[in-house]
Design a protein around this motif. Sequence first.
Motif, short mmCIF file in Angstrom:
data_model
loop_
_atom_site.label_atom_id
_atom_site.label_comp_id
_atom_site.label_asym_id
_atom_site.label_seq_id
_atom_site.Cartn_x
_atom_site.Cartn_y
_atom_site.Cartn_z
N LEU A 23 -47.86 72.56 -80.65
CA LEU A 23 -47.79 72.53 -79.20
C LEU A 23 -48.01 71.12 -78.73
CD1 LEU A 23 -50.05 75.57 -78.50
CD2 LEU A 23 -47.60 75.46 -78.31
N ALA A 48 -54.69 79.03 -70.80
CA ALA A 48 -53.33 79.12 -71.31
C ALA A 48 -52.41 78.13 -70.59
CB ALA A 48 -52.79 80.54 -71.14
N SER A 49 -52.62 77.95 -69.29
CA SER A 49 -51.81 77.00 -68.52
C SER A 49 -52.06 75.57 -68.98
CB SER A 49 -52.11 77.13 -67.02
OG SER A 49 -51.73 78.40 -66.54
N ALA A 52 -50.46 75.02 -72.30
CA ALA A 52 -49.01 74.92 -72.11
C ALA A 52 -48.59 73.56 -71.58
CB ALA A 52 -48.53 76.01 -71.16
N ARG A 55 -48.33 69.44 -74.23
CA ARG A 55 -47.22 68.68 -74.83
C ARG A 55 -46.59 67.74 -73.81
NH1 ARG A 55 -42.94 72.10 -77.99
NH2 ARG A 55 -42.61 70.08 -78.96
N PRO A 166 -43.28 71.51 -70.01
CA PRO A 166 -44.40 72.32 -70.51
C PRO A 166 -43.91 73.55 -71.25
CG PRO A 166 -44.12 72.67 -68.17
CD PRO A 166 -43.16 71.56 -68.53
N ASP A 167 -44.78 74.11 -72.07
CA ASP A 167 -44.48 75.39 -72.71
C ASP A 167 -44.70 76.52 -71.71
OD1 ASP A 167 -43.91 74.77 -75.61
OD2 ASP A 167 -45.84 73.76 -75.39
N ASN A 168 -44.23 77.71 -72.06
CA ASN A 168 -44.40 78.87 -71.21
C ASN A 168 -45.79 79.47 -71.47
OD1 ASN A 168 -44.41 81.64 -70.30
ND2 ASN A 168 -42.19 81.51 -70.12
N PRO A 169 -46.70 79.44 -70.48
CA PRO A 169 -48.06 79.91 -70.73
C PRO A 169 -48.14 81.40 -71.06
CG PRO A 169 -47.74 79.44 -68.41
CD PRO A 169 -46.54 78.91 -69.12
N LEU A 172 -47.18 81.77 -74.69
CA LEU A 172 -48.28 81.24 -75.51
C LEU A 172 -49.40 82.26 -75.63
CD1 LEU A 172 -48.82 77.51 -74.49
CD2 LEU A 172 -47.85 78.41 -76.59
#
Length: 257
Positions: A23, A48-49, A52, A55, A166-169, A172
């Motif tokens: 991540l 989690a946010s 996310a 990165r 960002p990644d999807n929280p 994740l």
Amino acid sequence: MASDKKRPSRRSLIVTAVAAAVLAGGGVTAWQLAGGGEEARPLSTDEASRLAMSRLKVYQASPVRVTLKAQEGDGMVVEVQGVVDYRSKHAAGSYTVTGKDGTSDHGLVVWDAGGLGLAKAPAGASGPAWEQAEHVPRSGWSSRSYGTDPLDAGLNMLIQLGADRPDNPLLLAQAGPRWLGRDRIDGRDYDRIAGPRSRDSADKDSGTSPITYWIDADGGLRRITMRMAGLGTPTTLDIGGQDAGAKLPEAPWATAG
């Protein structure tokens, strides 16, 4: 960075969940355990946010200083100090190998998404490693694709950390990351989080990823540790501050075969 040279044989180590759980990473500096007695639990929405976002935060800070410290077995420790540019996916630094009898090897290292190259520093060279790397001729680099030992796994993970979004929280959180506690590193508080688990993780029975992240209140990533099969000491990746003056060399990637 493709390789046509075989590296010396080493004990094979299995790295689990590295690509799936990448991540965001961790010079090795003093740190202390700030929390005591906490029990591992699922991440909150806020945690989690922030995970996310990590990165993207690394990408935005690029180029950043990094330090890797890996135990290679038989008392051998490899340490890399370098700079990663996540926009170009290029990195350069210096490495030192220390064994039971002291330093056994040192030099320059460059790496990208395809592999790494090692070289001796030019005679009389000074200045940062990324600058010295510009002066190493093609014949001076020994390049290869990534293997599965701790050094290769750590460099491979470092180059993958930054992302331009960002990644999807929600996704994740569904992959099972766990809040493990809160630590203090260099005077700043960080949540210690076990990363998402891959389906084929060697730790699937224990329910905990072999990769741990240290994330601050703003989603900034400070450290990653990777537990390696067969070794008691995890590989440590530390993310330092931005090195705005770093100019990653072109020659190693343009000439290394």
